[in-house]
Design a protein around this motif. Structure first.
Motif, short mmCIF file in Angstrom:
data_model
loop_
_atom_site.label_atom_id
_atom_site.label_comp_id
_atom_site.label_asym_id
_atom_site.label_seq_id
_atom_site.Cartn_x
_atom_site.Cartn_y
_atom_site.Cartn_z
N GLY A 129 0.81 -1.24 0.02
CA GLY A 129 -0.07 0.13 -0.15
C GLY A 129 0.71 1.13 -0.01
N ALA A 130 0.20 2.46 0.10
CA ALA A 130 0.70 3.80 0.12
C ALA A 130 1.59 3.82 1.26
CB ALA A 130 -0.16 4.81 0.10
N ASP A 131 1.52 3.48 2.51
CA ASP A 131 2.23 3.41 3.73
C ASP A 131 3.67 2.67 3.31
OD1 ASP A 131 0.30 4.92 4.81
OD2 ASP A 131 -0.39 3.39 6.19
N GLU A 132 3.51 1.53 2.97
CA GLU A 132 4.79 0.88 2.65
C GLU A 132 5.66 1.58 1.54
OE1 GLU A 132 1.77 -0.64 2.62
OE2 GLU A 132 2.18 -1.29 4.73
N ARG A 133 4.93 2.13 0.44
CA ARG A 133 5.70 2.68 -0.58
C ARG A 133 6.57 3.91 -0.10
NH1 ARG A 133 1.97 6.14 -3.97
NH2 ARG A 133 2.09 7.29 -1.81
N ASP A 134 5.74 4.73 0.84
CA ASP A 134 6.14 5.86 1.53
C ASP A 134 7.30 5.51 2.40
OD1 ASP A 134 4.25 7.31 0.15
OD2 ASP A 134 2.96 7.84 1.85
N TRP A 135 7.25 4.51 3.01
CA TRP A 135 8.46 3.95 3.95
C TRP A 135 9.69 3.85 3.16
CZ3 TRP A 135 11.58 0.00 4.91
CH2 TRP A 135 12.08 -0.29 6.06
N VAL A 136 9.31 2.74 2.12
CA VAL A 136 10.55 2.51 1.09
C VAL A 136 11.21 3.81 0.75
CG1 VAL A 136 11.37 1.46 -0.89
CG2 VAL A 136 9.76 0.28 0.77
N LEU A 137 10.43 4.75 0.11
CA LEU A 137 10.70 6.19 -0.25
C LEU A 137 11.61 6.90 0.73
CD1 LEU A 137 8.11 7.05 -2.99
CD2 LEU A 137 10.24 5.93 -3.32
N ALA A 138 11.11 6.70 2.00
CA ALA A 138 11.54 7.76 2.84
C ALA A 138 12.93 7.06 3.37
CB ALA A 138 10.81 7.73 4.21
N ARG A 139 12.98 5.62 3.36
CA ARG A 139 14.37 5.13 3.80
C ARG A 139 15.42 5.30 2.72
NH1 ARG A 139 11.48 4.67 6.89
NH2 ARG A 139 12.40 6.48 7.36
#
Lengths: 67, 153
Positions: free
Chosen positions: B69-79
């Motif tokens: 989902g979007a949360d996981e995508r945002d987490w990866v991009l933030a890392r």
């Protein structure tokens, strides 16, 4: 983790060129620097700084630099 | 939830009377362990109500266990965005020496390269190992030897 290496030699920048045996890529060229943002790069430099062969300027017209 | 009951050795020694309460404890204690009852021993890697990191074997967690989902995508991009310039896994625009041109996939030591711009003005030298991700022509023209690289080690 122990990194296997061979042929460490100083380059004209004062960093060390060496071949390392990467767990995924095999033997690859690597430049170890005390100012590397990666800890393993700084560690390799520290490990090899007393062992690396001295820098030898290239012969001929070109010094091999990009510019 | 089953309760955890300590069973004293003296209750189980030879010639000790057989007691129903000890047998009930032996029946219920494994359930208490599985349920995480207070005072019960914990299964390795499961010291809390959920499985801990130590309880997951190395190399066993497949992509099917992750949500997309979007949360996981945002987490990866933030890392990824936390990476410092020059870190392994980051890209850089670099110039190669005249004699070291090559296509995508070639690897070069950082000392052979220079940080650059589209006008091929060269900056400092990177550390590590870099893979050509564009095309670096073997040329005397410096902007023909400037392309995109990925640090791989």
């Amino acid at each position: 983790m122990t990194i296997e290496y061979r042929n460490p030699v100083y380059n004209e920048s004062g960093t060390i060129d060496v071949e390392i045996n990467h767990p995924e890529f095999g033997w690859i060229p690597f430049t170890a620097s005390p100012e590397d943002v990666e800890p393993h790069g700084r560690q390799i430099f520290e490990d090899l700084k007393d062992e690396a062969a001295p820098y030898t300027p290239p012969e001929g017209e070109s010094d091999g630099s990009p510019n | 939830m089953a309760a955890w009951t300590e069973i004293l050795d003296s209750n189980l020694e030879p010639n000790a009377p057989v007691r129903s309460v000890d047998h009930i404890a032996m029946r219920d204690n494994p359930i208490a362990i599985a349920e995480g009852a207070p005072g019960a021993p914990r299964i390795a890697g499961q010291q809390g109500p959920a499985v801990q990191n130590a309880g997951v074997f190395d190399g066993t967690l497949g992509a099917e266990k992750f949500q997309s989902g979007a949360d996981e995508r945002d987490w990866v991009l933030a890392r990824a965005s936390e990476a410092t310039a020059g870190a392994v896994g980051t890209y850089a625009f670099l110039t190669v020496p005249q004699s070291y041109g090559g296509g995508p996939g070639g690897t070069l030591a950082g000392s052979l390269l220079r940080y650059s711009n589209v006008a091929a003005s060269s900056g400092p030298t990177p550390s590590g190992t870099w893979r050509i991700m564009g095309y670096a022509e073997t040329s005397q023209t410096v902007d023909h030897r400037t392309t995109l690289f990925l640090r791989i080690s």
